[in-house]
Write a protein that holds these residues in place. Sequence first.
Motif, PDB file in Angstrom:
ATOM      1  N   THR A   1     -43.102 117.663 -33.307  1.00  0.00           N
ATOM      2  CA  THR A   1     -44.365 116.719 -33.310  1.00  0.00           C
ATOM      3  C   THR A   1     -43.942 115.380 -32.712  1.00  0.00           C
ATOM      4  O   THR A   1     -42.762 114.984 -32.730  1.00  0.00           O
ATOM      5  N   GLY A   2     -45.060 114.583 -32.585  1.00  0.00           N
ATOM      6  CA  GLY A   2     -44.853 113.234 -32.283  1.00  0.00           C
ATOM      7  C   GLY A   2     -44.538 112.932 -30.612  1.00  0.00           C
ATOM      8  O   GLY A   2     -43.833 111.833 -30.193  1.00  0.00           O
ATOM      9  N   ARG A   3     -44.490 114.047 -29.760  1.00  0.00           N
ATOM     10  CA  ARG A   3     -44.219 113.925 -28.446  1.00  0.00           C
ATOM     11  C   ARG A   3     -45.440 113.766 -27.631  1.00  0.00           C
ATOM     12  O   ARG A   3     -46.513 114.043 -28.000  1.00  0.00           O
ATOM     13  N   TYR A   4     -45.485 113.011 -26.489  1.00  0.00           N
ATOM     14  CA  TYR A   4     -46.188 112.651 -25.629  1.00  0.00           C
ATOM     15  C   TYR A   4     -46.037 113.098 -24.260  1.00  0.00           C
ATOM     16  O   TYR A   4     -44.776 112.808 -24.018  1.00  0.00           O
ATOM     17  N   ALA A   5     -46.878 113.546 -23.431  1.00  0.00           N
ATOM     18  CA  ALA A   5     -46.778 113.706 -21.983  1.00  0.00           C
ATOM     19  C   ALA A   5     -47.169 112.534 -21.381  1.00  0.00           C
ATOM     20  O   ALA A   5     -48.316 112.044 -21.535  1.00  0.00           O
ATOM     21  N   MET A   6     -46.136 111.721 -20.717  1.00  0.00           N
ATOM     22  CA  MET A   6     -46.437 110.451 -20.025  1.00  0.00           C
ATOM     23  C   MET A   6     -46.503 110.608 -18.756  1.00  0.00           C
ATOM     24  O   MET A   6     -45.873 111.307 -17.838  1.00  0.00           O
ATOM     25  N   VAL A   7     -47.565 109.903 -18.002  1.00  0.00           N
ATOM     26  CA  VAL A   7     -47.762 109.967 -16.803  1.00  0.00           C
ATOM     27  C   VAL A   7     -47.914 108.561 -16.486  1.00  0.00           C
ATOM     28  O   VAL A   7     -48.968 107.844 -16.652  1.00  0.00           O
ATOM     29  N   TRP A   8     -47.090 107.879 -15.668  1.00  0.00           N
ATOM     30  CA  TRP A   8     -47.067 106.337 -15.379  1.00  0.00           C
ATOM     31  C   TRP A   8     -47.122 105.976 -13.867  1.00  0.00           C
ATOM     32  O   TRP A   8     -46.210 106.590 -13.249  1.00  0.00           O
ATOM     33  N   CYS A   9     -48.295 105.650 -13.627  1.00  0.00           N
ATOM     34  CA  CYS A   9     -48.474 105.494 -12.141  1.00  0.00           C
ATOM     35  C   CYS A   9     -48.346 104.224 -11.652  1.00  0.00           C
ATOM     36  O   CYS A   9     -48.867 103.053 -12.327  1.00  0.00           O
TER      37      CYS A   9
END
Length: 390
Positions: free
Chosen positions: A217-225
């Motif tokens: 748990t505690g994970r994020y999918a990051m999309v950084w533009c």
Amino acid sequence: MQADITILGGGPVGATLALLLARAAARPENIVLCRPRRPSVAPATAADPRSMALNHGSRVLLASLGAWPEGGADILDVHVSQRGRLGRTHISHADFGVPALGTVLPYAAIVEALDAALDLSGITIRAGAPAAILRHDGDRAVVRQDDDEWTSTVCVHAEGGTFDHQARNDLHRSYRQHAILAIVRASRPRPGWAWERFTDEGPLALLPYPAGAARDTGRYAMVWCCRPEHAERLASLDDASFAQALGRAFGARLGDFAAAGPRHRYPLGINLRRKVVDGTRVAIGNAAQTLHPVAGQGMNLGLRDAAGLAEALAPLLRNPATPAAPLLAAYARARAADRWVTSGLTDFMPRIFATGLAPIEHACGLALLGLDLSRTVRGPLARQLMEGLR
Ligand SMILES: Cc1cc2nc3c(=O)[nH]c(=O)nc-3n(C[C@H](O)[C@H](O)[C@H](O)COP(=O)(O)OP(=O)(O)OC[C@H]3O[C@@H](n4cnc5c(N)ncnc54)[C@H](O)[C@@H]3O)c2cc1C
């Protein structure tokens, strides 16, 4: 062989269309789906690093086809803000009476669930080299994949793809932004919350990521533009420096970040066909429109294309002698509003927040604040992003 409908491309949109058609077809074997050969050891899509936020409408559609993957991470609340400026807005599932605003899934999980449902569908699946339409023979197209050739009444382009500088369409614009994708870990995660933060280079999204079999748990999918040169620097940082850079850009709401796993980079732009139908050929999903990933709309819109096309082609499935061109023309008319509204929103958002002009950016911040105060505006916007125009 003579096919009623041939779908070129077995990505999520082409596969969903195939399942919808199979359900309504008297002879599902006359529907052909062409897709690349999957390697026997690992699924071909396992290497695709994209995480998809699928909205409530997409979930209902895939579940109805028995192709909804287990184990997604639900988004219950979305927080939208602008870095260094006033204004934020909060959208909650409770405001719309739905169990979740959306669900985050790895791209591979979606394709695998669809593939499993396709195996039971009775349609003809051809796996091999990229399929192509060779020519037209009267009103039928001649299609080829590897050494096989067949004719088809209708051909559906669902070859997908991401933004390509070379591919030209009616609306073709590079945002001069790249998306960096990574799975990151936050020291103070907030379960069920997704975050979209507009920076002066583009949006930065953190989406709750599935815990998986290891209950991680505690994970994020990051999309950084961000600008391409910045993206290049971010991609080359070591994990600790990258996590610090993310913390500076995002702020302290989720505590400290740790980077876990590889980073991937995608150039971003919009590539939109004005005309999606040419006689008995039709383009859907990313073959019809490639969008900016802001607000996670591309696949959701493509799945609505698939649903609309299956509905339009129902008379042909009942009676293969039905002329196909008028059905496709009606499909194009019915889909126009949803395509243009969704494309317009995703085209407008990343550009307006990244003008570099302080008054405009303040105005956007105030608009976000206004959205937070005004249910009447927030409701339709969230509904469009959640379900599209039906
Ligand atoms: C960084 C990023 C993040 C995103 N996040 C989201 C999100 O959160 N939510 C969302 O809704 N959308 C999101 N999208 C958009 C989403 O990825 C696409 O809209 C979606 O994958 C389109 O599906 P598709 O089936 O049309 O095309 P694709 O996923 O590209 O699949 C097409 C398939 O067709 C195959 N193919 C190609 N040519 C041929 C041929 N000639 N013959 C046979 N097969 C062929 C390809 O190999 C592929 O398997 C994101 C996109 C990016 C770049």
